[in-house]
Scaffold this motif. Structure first.
Motif, PDB file in Angstrom:
ATOM      1  N   PHE A  23      -5.218 -16.809  13.425  1.00  8.64           N
ATOM      2  CA  PHE A  23      -4.696 -16.853  14.781  1.00  8.64           C
ATOM      3  C   PHE A  23      -3.258 -17.342  14.722  1.00  8.64           C
ATOM      4  N   GLY A  24      -2.413 -16.804  15.598  1.00  7.17           N
ATOM      5  CA  GLY A  24      -1.018 -17.219  15.638  1.00  7.17           C
ATOM      6  C   GLY A  24      -0.396 -16.855  16.962  1.00  7.17           C
ATOM      7  N   GLU A  25       0.888 -17.084  17.053  1.00  6.32           N
ATOM      8  CA  GLU A  25       1.583 -16.814  18.313  1.00  6.32           C
ATOM      9  C   GLU A  25       2.699 -15.812  18.095  1.00  6.32           C
ATOM     10  N   PHE A  26       3.174 -15.272  19.181  1.00  5.64           N
ATOM     11  CA  PHE A  26       4.202 -14.254  19.187  1.00  5.64           C
ATOM     12  C   PHE A  26       5.566 -14.948  19.164  1.00  5.64           C
ATOM     13  N   ASN A  27       6.389 -14.596  18.181  1.00 12.21           N
ATOM     14  CA  ASN A  27       7.742 -15.148  18.083  1.00 12.21           C
ATOM     15  C   ASN A  27       8.662 -14.215  18.860  1.00 12.21           C
TER      16      ASN A  27
END
Length: 162
Positions: free
Chosen positions: A153-157
């Motif tokens: 899981f990660g976030e949008f840069n």
């Protein structure tokens, strides 16, 4: 054939997707499952597609209830996503959800909550595809989404690179 399956599984892990929680009701309680296989398929009429493992408890519950909700998670909701992704564990979701009645549940603070009735069910391999007719949409705060890529899981840069 095992080599093809393994390469296919790896190739799909390289496809970045948004993270959703598909919710239904089991034993009178909200049940949430983390799903990346979700997409819109029509605006007229408004239809959404989700794909779940046929053997998942959620699949039978959706067949029985003929209703489900899809919640689009924000970047700060990794704990919610992990709770719905625990293999073999019960996924009762009282901690993260609120009821909107008639088998419709919202994940608190989600980017969007989409309430559906089952329009069509299709068996495809080891999965069941549900096409849902969108009956209502609750929009949350507009912020960055939670993504799934390379089994993490990660976030949008939002930084633009030249």
């Amino acid at each position: 054939m095992d080599e093809v399956k393994n390469k296919f599984r790896e190739s799909m892990s390289r496809l970045a997707t948004g993270v959703t929680i598909v919710m239904t009701e089991i034993e009178g309680r909200p049940w949430g499952l983390t799903v990346s296989a979700c997409c819109s398929i029509s605006m007229e009429p408004p239809l959404i597609l989700i794909s779940l493992a046929t053997q998942a408890a959620s699949t039978q519950a959706i067949i029985n209830n003929q209703r489900f909700s899809v919640s689009v998670l924000a970047e700060d909701q990794i704990e919610v996503a992990r709770s719905g992704a625990k293999a073999g564990a019960p996924k009762f979701f009282e901690e993260f959800s609120e009821s909107k009645g008639s088998f419709n549940y919202d994940v608190k603070n989600a980017l969007a909550n989409v309430h559906c009735r089952v329009e069509q069910t299709v068996t495809a391999g080891d999965h069941t595809i549900f096409i849902g007719f969108v009956e209502d949409v609750i929009l949350g705060e507009s912020k960055s989404p939670l993504l799934h890529f390379n089994r993490q899981f990660g976030e949008f840069n939002t930084a633009v690179r030249n």
